[in-house]
Scaffold this motif. Structure first.
Motif, PDB file in Angstrom:
ATOM      1  N   SER A   8       0.816  -1.209   0.000  1.00  0.00           N
ATOM      2  CA  SER A   8       0.000   0.000   0.000  1.00  0.00           C
ATOM      3  C   SER A   8       0.852   1.263   0.000  1.00  0.00           C
ATOM      4  CB  SER A   8      -0.964  -0.004   1.183  1.00  0.00           C
ATOM      5  OG  SER A   8      -0.255   0.078   2.401  1.00  0.00           O
ATOM      6  N   LEU A   9       2.133   1.151   0.276  1.00  0.00           N
ATOM      7  CA  LEU A   9       3.032   2.294   0.213  1.00  0.00           C
ATOM      8  C   LEU A   9       3.331   2.704  -1.226  1.00  0.00           C
ATOM      9  CD1 LEU A   9       5.643   1.392   2.963  1.00  0.00           C
ATOM     10  CD2 LEU A   9       3.884   3.147   3.079  1.00  0.00           C
ATOM     11  N   LEU A  10       3.279   1.749  -2.125  1.00  0.00           N
ATOM     12  CA  LEU A  10       3.660   2.018  -3.513  1.00  0.00           C
ATOM     13  C   LEU A  10       2.855   3.132  -4.175  1.00  0.00           C
ATOM     14  CD1 LEU A  10       4.426  -1.577  -4.787  1.00  0.00           C
ATOM     15  CD2 LEU A  10       6.052   0.253  -4.297  1.00  0.00           C
ATOM     16  N   PRO A  11       1.533   3.173  -4.069  1.00  0.00           N
ATOM     17  CA  PRO A  11       0.788   4.256  -4.730  1.00  0.00           C
ATOM     18  C   PRO A  11       1.219   5.651  -4.280  1.00  0.00           C
ATOM     19  CG  PRO A  11      -0.718   2.510  -4.111  1.00  0.00           C
ATOM     20  CD  PRO A  11       0.617   2.179  -3.479  1.00  0.00           C
ATOM     21  N   GLY A  12       1.464   5.827  -3.006  1.00  0.00           N
ATOM     22  CA  GLY A  12       1.909   7.122  -2.506  1.00  0.00           C
ATOM     23  C   GLY A  12       3.287   7.497  -3.026  1.00  0.00           C
ATOM     24  N   ILE A  13       4.169   6.525  -3.070  1.00  0.00           N
ATOM     25  CA  ILE A  13       5.511   6.761  -3.597  1.00  0.00           C
ATOM     26  C   ILE A  13       5.440   7.104  -5.078  1.00  0.00           C
ATOM     27  CG2 ILE A  13       7.718   5.630  -4.117  1.00  0.00           C
ATOM     28  CD1 ILE A  13       7.287   4.044  -1.458  1.00  0.00           C
ATOM     29  N   GLU A  14       4.597   6.379  -5.797  1.00  0.00           N
ATOM     30  CA  GLU A  14       4.468   6.609  -7.237  1.00  0.00           C
ATOM     31  C   GLU A  14       3.890   7.985  -7.551  1.00  0.00           C
ATOM     32  OE1 GLU A  14       2.173   3.120  -8.008  1.00  0.00           O
ATOM     33  OE2 GLU A  14       3.932   1.945  -8.576  1.00  0.00           O
ATOM     34  N   GLN A  15       3.134   8.566  -6.635  1.00  0.00           N
ATOM     35  CA  GLN A  15       2.598   9.912  -6.846  1.00  0.00           C
ATOM     36  C   GLN A  15       3.686  10.974  -6.744  1.00  0.00           C
ATOM     37  OE1 GLN A  15      -0.584  10.438  -4.057  1.00  0.00           O
ATOM     38  NE2 GLN A  15      -2.022   9.176  -5.235  1.00  0.00           N
ATOM     39  N   TYR A  17       7.218  10.206  -6.939  1.00  0.00           N
ATOM     40  CA  TYR A  17       8.453   9.854  -7.641  1.00  0.00           C
ATOM     41  C   TYR A  17       8.139   9.073  -8.902  1.00  0.00           C
ATOM     42  CZ  TYR A  17      10.503  10.994  -3.130  1.00  0.00           C
ATOM     43  OH  TYR A  17      10.867  11.629  -1.981  1.00  0.00           O
ATOM     44  N   ARG A  18       9.032   9.178  -9.864  1.00  0.00           N
ATOM     45  CA  ARG A  18       8.902   8.386 -11.083  1.00  0.00           C
ATOM     46  C   ARG A  18       9.443   6.982 -10.790  1.00  0.00           C
ATOM     47  NH1 ARG A  18      12.000  10.049 -16.351  1.00  0.00           N
ATOM     48  NH2 ARG A  18      12.670   7.916 -16.531  1.00  0.00           N
ATOM     49  N   VAL A  19       8.563   6.028 -10.708  1.00  0.00           N
ATOM     50  CA  VAL A  19       8.915   4.658 -10.337  1.00  0.00           C
ATOM     51  C   VAL A  19       8.373   3.713 -11.401  1.00  0.00           C
ATOM     52  CG1 VAL A  19       8.652   2.863  -8.572  1.00  0.00           C
ATOM     53  CG2 VAL A  19       8.770   5.256  -7.891  1.00  0.00           C
ATOM     54  N   THR A  20       9.184   2.773 -11.802  1.00  0.00           N
ATOM     55  CA  THR A  20       8.730   1.801 -12.786  1.00  0.00           C
ATOM     56  C   THR A  20       7.686   0.859 -12.189  1.00  0.00           C
ATOM     57  OG1 THR A  20       9.422   0.062 -14.316  1.00  0.00           O
ATOM     58  CG2 THR A  20      10.598   0.174 -12.233  1.00  0.00           C
ATOM     59  N   ALA A  21       6.797   0.387 -13.011  1.00  0.00           N
ATOM     60  CA  ALA A  21       5.806  -0.606 -12.582  1.00  0.00           C
ATOM     61  C   ALA A  21       6.297  -2.019 -12.874  1.00  0.00           C
ATOM     62  CB  ALA A  21       4.479  -0.356 -13.296  1.00  0.00           C
ATOM     63  N   GLU A  22       7.431  -2.140 -13.539  1.00  0.00           N
ATOM     64  CA  GLU A  22       7.983  -3.443 -13.934  1.00  0.00           C
ATOM     65  C   GLU A  22       8.680  -4.110 -12.748  1.00  0.00           C
ATOM     66  OE1 GLU A  22       8.826  -6.738 -15.727  1.00  0.00           O
ATOM     67  OE2 GLU A  22       7.661  -5.185 -16.737  1.00  0.00           O
ATOM     68  N   PRO A  23       8.169  -5.249 -12.264  1.00  0.00           N
ATOM     69  CA  PRO A  23       8.746  -5.913 -11.096  1.00  0.00           C
ATOM     70  C   PRO A  23      10.221  -6.286 -11.267  1.00  0.00           C
ATOM     71  CG  PRO A  23       6.693  -6.978 -11.728  1.00  0.00           C
ATOM     72  CD  PRO A  23       6.995  -5.951 -12.769  1.00  0.00           C
ATOM     73  N   THR A  24      10.641  -6.612 -12.490  1.00  0.00           N
ATOM     74  CA  THR A  24      12.041  -6.985 -12.693  1.00  0.00           C
ATOM     75  C   THR A  24      12.976  -5.796 -12.520  1.00  0.00           C
ATOM     76  OG1 THR A  24      11.896  -6.628 -15.078  1.00  0.00           O
ATOM     77  CG2 THR A  24      11.468  -8.872 -14.264  1.00  0.00           C
ATOM     78  N   ARG A  25      12.414  -4.599 -12.448  1.00  0.00           N
ATOM     79  CA  ARG A  25      13.226  -3.396 -12.251  1.00  0.00           C
ATOM     80  C   ARG A  25      13.009  -2.785 -10.871  1.00  0.00           C
ATOM     81  NH1 ARG A  25      13.786   0.310 -17.210  1.00  0.00           N
ATOM     82  NH2 ARG A  25      15.218   1.095 -15.660  1.00  0.00           N
ATOM     83  N   ARG A  26      12.300  -3.513 -10.021  1.00  0.00           N
ATOM     84  CA  ARG A  26      12.077  -3.084  -8.635  1.00  0.00           C
ATOM     85  C   ARG A  26      12.771  -4.047  -7.693  1.00  0.00           C
ATOM     86  NH1 ARG A  26       5.697  -1.757  -7.820  1.00  0.00           N
ATOM     87  NH2 ARG A  26       5.691   0.261  -8.867  1.00  0.00           N
ATOM     88  N   GLY A  27      13.243  -3.500  -6.588  1.00  0.00           N
ATOM     89  CA  GLY A  27      13.873  -4.345  -5.587  1.00  0.00           C
ATOM     90  C   GLY A  27      13.459  -3.943  -4.191  1.00  0.00           C
ATOM     91  N   ILE A  28      13.689  -4.863  -3.283  1.00  0.00           N
ATOM     92  CA  ILE A  28      13.383  -4.628  -1.873  1.00  0.00           C
ATOM     93  C   ILE A  28      14.527  -5.233  -1.069  1.00  0.00           C
ATOM     94  CG2 ILE A  28      11.923  -6.702  -1.708  1.00  0.00           C
ATOM     95  CD1 ILE A  28      10.122  -4.921   0.200  1.00  0.00           C
TER      96      ILE A  28
END
Length: 151
Positions: A8-15, A17-28
């Motif tokens: 649920s943090l992702l939508p706020g971050i995406e508002q 910052y420019r963040v990719t929606a592609e999981p292969t380009r996201r990390g945790i």
């Protein structure tokens, strides 16, 4: 519940910052309990996170964390790339041995054909080794998808 919060943090971050929606380009990433939490988020939400860095991950008998190797071996393979880091002097307490638990994770990931890497240093349950190798870890994690797996 933690997985829902992380997602649920992702939508706020995406508002903001420019963040990719592609999981292969996201990390945790996380260390200790945060390391197993990072893995759990990616395991449960591979549609959101395709890359995991776990430093000194607590894949031991704390709240069932030791069940992951068996789940990995028996479960459907997920589109994850996993970097595990631990040390020869990591914790060895009543809940388990962190180095052995991370090695067990690596063996399960290898068995199932995951793209993974295990890095074992000399240190203990600290961020020192993980921080020292972080630039190489990030290069490994975001290398081209067609390159062979190394462990």
């Amino acid at each position: 519940m933690a997985i829902t919060r992380a997602s649920s943090l992702l939508p706020g971050i995406e508002q903001s910052y420019r963040v990719t929606a592609e999981p292969t380009r996201r990390g945790i990433c996380g260390i200790s309990s945060g390391g197993i939490c990072a893995f759990t988020v990616a395991w449960e939400r591979p549609d959101a996170f395709g890359n995991v860095i776990s430093h000194c991950g607590s894949f031991t008998n704390i709240r069932g964390g030791n069940a992951y190797p068996s789940l990995i071996r028996r479960g459907e393979k997920k589109p994850l790339r996993v970097f595990l880091q631990t040390g020869h002097k990591d914790l060895n307490i009543v809940f388990g041995d962190w180095e052995l638990a991370n090695r067990d994770m690596a063996e399960a990931l290898q068995y199932r054909g995951y793209d993974y890497k295990l890095e074992v240093g000399q240190g203990g349950h600290t961020p020192m080794h993980g921080a020292a190798i972080l630039p190489d870890t990030l290069r490994w994690l975001w290398r081209s998808p067609g390159l062979p797996r190394s462990s």
